[in-house]
Design a protein around this motif. Structure first.
Motif, mmCIF file in Angstrom:
data_model
loop_
_atom_site.group_PDB
_atom_site.id
_atom_site.type_symbol
_atom_site.label_atom_id
_atom_site.label_comp_id
_atom_site.label_asym_id
_atom_site.label_seq_id
_atom_site.Cartn_x
_atom_site.Cartn_y
_atom_site.Cartn_z
ATOM 1 N N PRO A 30 -7.023 0.037 -37.269
ATOM 2 C CA PRO A 30 -8.294 0.416 -37.912
ATOM 3 C C PRO A 30 -9.470 -0.438 -37.457
ATOM 4 O O PRO A 30 -10.608 0.045 -37.438
ATOM 5 C CB PRO A 30 -8.013 0.235 -39.416
ATOM 6 N N ALA A 31 -9.227 -1.693 -37.069
ATOM 7 C CA ALA A 31 -10.324 -2.532 -36.568
ATOM 8 C C ALA A 31 -10.948 -1.900 -35.329
ATOM 9 O O ALA A 31 -12.178 -1.896 -35.166
ATOM 10 C CB ALA A 31 -9.818 -3.939 -36.263
ATOM 11 N N ALA A 32 -10.108 -1.343 -34.451
ATOM 12 C CA ALA A 32 -10.615 -0.677 -33.250
ATOM 13 C C ALA A 32 -11.434 0.560 -33.620
ATOM 14 O O ALA A 32 -12.433 0.883 -32.961
ATOM 15 C CB ALA A 32 -9.448 -0.285 -32.347
ATOM 16 N N CYS A 33 -11.049 1.254 -34.684
ATOM 17 C CA CYS A 33 -11.809 2.422 -35.143
ATOM 18 C C CYS A 33 -13.225 2.024 -35.560
ATOM 19 O O CYS A 33 -14.205 2.692 -35.214
ATOM 20 C CB CYS A 33 -11.097 3.081 -36.315
ATOM 21 N N TYR A 34 -13.333 0.929 -36.299
ATOM 22 C CA TYR A 34 -14.648 0.481 -36.766
ATOM 23 C C TYR A 34 -15.526 -0.006 -35.615
ATOM 24 O O TYR A 34 -16.754 0.011 -35.722
ATOM 25 C CB TYR A 34 -14.491 -0.610 -37.821
ATOM 26 N N ALA A 35 -14.920 -0.431 -34.515
ATOM 27 C CA ALA A 35 -15.702 -0.864 -33.357
ATOM 28 C C ALA A 35 -16.508 0.304 -32.791
ATOM 29 O O ALA A 35 -17.676 0.154 -32.413
ATOM 30 C CB ALA A 35 -14.778 -1.459 -32.289
ATOM 31 N N PHE A 36 -15.900 1.489 -32.736
ATOM 32 C CA PHE A 36 -16.640 2.660 -32.257
ATOM 33 C C PHE A 36 -17.761 3.023 -33.232
ATOM 34 O O PHE A 36 -18.868 3.374 -32.816
ATOM 35 C CB PHE A 36 -15.710 3.857 -32.080
ATOM 36 N N ILE A 37 -17.482 2.944 -34.525
ATOM 37 C CA ILE A 37 -18.497 3.288 -35.527
ATOM 38 C C ILE A 37 -19.684 2.333 -35.428
ATOM 39 O O ILE A 37 -20.837 2.737 -35.597
ATOM 40 C CB ILE A 37 -17.876 3.261 -36.934
ATOM 41 N N LEU A 38 -19.413 1.075 -35.148
ATOM 42 C CA LEU A 38 -20.487 0.098 -34.921
ATOM 43 C C LEU A 38 -21.373 0.565 -33.773
ATOM 44 O O LEU A 38 -22.608 0.564 -33.887
ATOM 45 C CB LEU A 38 -19.873 -1.270 -34.616
ATOM 46 N N VAL A 43 -8.214 5.811 -44.309
ATOM 47 C CA VAL A 43 -6.955 6.325 -44.844
ATOM 48 C C VAL A 43 -5.793 5.418 -44.459
ATOM 49 O O VAL A 43 -4.887 5.162 -45.257
ATOM 50 C CB VAL A 43 -6.717 7.767 -44.348
ATOM 51 N N SER A 44 -5.823 4.932 -43.228
ATOM 52 C CA SER A 44 -4.740 4.065 -42.759
ATOM 53 C C SER A 44 -4.646 2.791 -43.596
ATOM 54 O O SER A 44 -3.561 2.392 -44.029
ATOM 55 C CB SER A 44 -4.957 3.721 -41.280
ATOM 56 N N ALA A 47 -4.741 11.870 -40.183
ATOM 57 C CA ALA A 47 -3.339 12.133 -39.857
ATOM 58 C C ALA A 47 -2.872 11.274 -38.700
ATOM 59 O O ALA A 47 -1.755 10.739 -38.709
ATOM 60 C CB ALA A 47 -3.154 13.613 -39.506
ATOM 61 N N ILE A 48 -3.727 11.118 -37.687
ATOM 62 C CA ILE A 48 -3.318 10.467 -36.438
ATOM 63 C C ILE A 48 -3.326 8.945 -36.538
ATOM 64 O O ILE A 48 -2.355 8.278 -36.147
ATOM 65 C CB ILE A 48 -4.234 10.919 -35.279
ATOM 66 N N VAL A 49 -4.421 8.374 -37.049
ATOM 67 C CA VAL A 49 -4.548 6.907 -37.064
ATOM 68 C C VAL A 49 -3.469 6.231 -37.918
ATOM 69 O O VAL A 49 -2.855 5.259 -37.471
ATOM 70 C CB VAL A 49 -5.973 6.487 -37.493
ATOM 71 N N PRO A 50 -3.187 6.702 -39.150
ATOM 72 C CA PRO A 50 -2.097 6.073 -39.907
ATOM 73 C C PRO A 50 -0.749 6.187 -39.197
ATOM 74 O O PRO A 50 0.081 5.271 -39.269
ATOM 75 C CB PRO A 50 -2.076 6.859 -41.226
ATOM 76 N N PHE A 51 -0.530 7.310 -38.507
ATOM 77 C CA PHE A 51 0.710 7.498 -37.758
ATOM 78 C C PHE A 51 0.807 6.457 -36.642
ATOM 79 O O PHE A 51 1.877 5.859 -36.421
ATOM 80 C CB PHE A 51 0.746 8.912 -37.183
ATOM 81 N N VAL A 52 -0.316 6.234 -35.945
ATOM 82 C CA VAL A 52 -0.344 5.212 -34.886
ATOM 83 C C VAL A 52 -0.120 3.829 -35.482
ATOM 84 O O VAL A 52 0.657 3.023 -34.950
ATOM 85 C CB VAL A 52 -1.684 5.263 -34.120
ATOM 86 N N GLN A 53 -0.791 3.539 -36.602
ATOM 87 C CA GLN A 53 -0.590 2.238 -37.230
ATOM 88 C C GLN A 53 0.856 2.079 -37.695
ATOM 89 O O GLN A 53 1.416 0.977 -37.648
ATOM 90 C CB GLN A 53 -1.549 2.022 -38.402
#
Length: 422
Positions: A397-405, A254-255, A375-381
């Motif tokens: 968002p790159a940090a988000c995908y690191a956890f998904i990896l 979303v971000s 709601a939270i991640v776009p606000f942080v970005q």
């Protein structure tokens, strides 16, 4: 690893066959909420310019929209347990229609009423999600649940692909042609959202009379664990990590979508005005649609976890190109993340629900509540973009995908492990 499901969510006796019809009906719902969600990506730059907002203020759109998931998801789960999946979906459609209708008075009022409309609309979509996602997982073999969700999510992506084009033509282009003035420009949202409200009400009527199988919990013969472990849905590691994965995935996706038009408009990227840049947002969501059809086939042979990890790694690489690159390379790299996003939501969702049995409904509510990441991640970005610049903000968002990896690699053997217990 342990799998604690002692009961399975499945169609009642006599309704287990003929799943194609129900899947088609559920797929229509996926399409509609994809359309409604992706329209936000067009409205954000429109409202940002209209009300002279900074990035954080503009991201209040996604904060209110996806914040509804945190507030409504668990009550929605309780509602659906009481009135059933089909009636729950009808209720969600009616509430979503009311949210769309609120955009008419908002266009003659101000930004605050727009935000309320986004919240009500999302509340209806939340109820739809809680009802429809587990429905898809039980309409067939549990081992191919990720595959089925990927297929239905492909039509969700069809909605998200069409939405930027419709929104761009009906809202951005129309807004650009309006006489100057906040009220006149805001009026460009009136007709599109009234039409959407009517379509949702019509769909609610049709869905109310559709012949869908009722769903019940039944013993599936899986090895049972101790009572203390079965007593709480939160005792399942793959569910807990899956909830975090949904939070971060939705937040990242979303971000990126929320900032795309502004990113493409950056002087060192493509320097396009919003009325010209909206076309490219469809490539982002269209990539997800194409990828989900591919994923539908691939995950019948490849571990969902490994597929998820591969796509997350590719997303990180593409975002790095967008951050450190410029011009066409940066633009197309960030758009290509959409292709990688394709199978992430249905894969994380079905992996998290795997063999939860009687906990499936409650777990679905928890996973849908995790969509508050949008709601939270776009606000942080937005905060990072205001502080250090839009391009560097994509590190979020790159940090988000690191956890998904990590999640994909950690639970890559989930299905094989689960099947070995039978």
């Amino acid at each position: 690893m342990e799998h604690t499901s002692s009961t399975a969510l499945r169609p009642q006796s006599g309704a287990a066959t003929g799943n194609t019809g129900p899947l088609v009906i559920i797929t229509i719902l996926f399409f509609m909420w994809g359309l409604l969600t992706a329209l936000n990506d067009v409205l954000i730059p429109h409202l940002k310019a209209l009300y002279t907002l900074n990035y954080v203020q503009a991201m209040l759109v996604q904060f209110c929209f996806f914040g509804a998931y945190a507030i409504v998801s668990l009550p929605a789960g309780a509602l659906i347990r009481k009135i059933g999946y089909q009636s729950g979906a009808v209720t969600g459609l009616v509430i979503a229609a009311a949210g769309c209708a609120l955009f008419y008075p908002a266009s003659m009022s101000g930004y605050a009423l727009f935000l309320l409309g986004f919240f009500v609309l999302a509340a209806g979509i939340t109820i739809l999600q809680v009802a429809a996602n587990p429905y898809v997982t039980v309409l067939g073999d549990p081992r191919t649940a990720s595959s089925r969700l990927s297929l239905t999510q492909a039509f969700n992506s069809l909605g998200t692909t069409i939405a930027p084009i419709l929104g761009g033509v009906l809202i951005l282009s129309a807004g650009a042609q309006q006489l100057s003035g906040t009220v006149n420009e805001a009026a460009s949202v009136q007709k599109p959202y009234l039409v959407l409200a009517g379509a949702l009400l019509l769909l609610a009527v049709l869905f109310a009379f559709a012949r869908l199988p009722k769903i019940e919990h039944a013993d599936d013969g899986v090895v049972q664990l101790d009572t203390a472990t079965r007593a709480s849905v939160l005792a399942h590691p793959h569910l807990l990590m899956g909830a975090i994965g949904i939070f971060l995935y939705v937040g990242g996706e979303v971000s990126i979508g929320s900032f795309l038009i502004n990113f493409i408009g950056e002087p060192h990227v493509a320097a396009l005005a919003p009325a010209d840049a909206y076309h490219y947002v469809s490539y982002y969501w269209g990539g997800a649609m194409v990828g989900r059809f591919i994923g539908f086939a691939v995950m019948r042979y490849v571990s969902p976890g490994k597929t998820l990890a591969f796509n997350a790694a590719a997303s990180i690489a593409l975002i790095m190109v967008a951050i450190f690159g410029h011009g066409q390379a940066a633009m197309w790299a960030i758009l290509a993340v959409g292709l990688c996003n394709s199978i992430m939501f249905p894969t994380i969702f079905s992996m998290a629900l795997y063999r939860l049995g009687k906990f499936t409904g409650q777990a679905s509510g928890i996973l849908c509540m995790a969509i508050v990441g949008g709601a939270i991640v776009p606000f942080v970005q937005g905060m990072v973009a205001d502080a250090v610049g839009l391009q560097w903000s994509f590190l979020v968002p790159a940090a988000c995908y690191a956890f998904i990896l990590w999640f994909g690699l950690r639970f890559a053997g989930l299905y094989l492990a689960g099947e070995s217990e039978n």
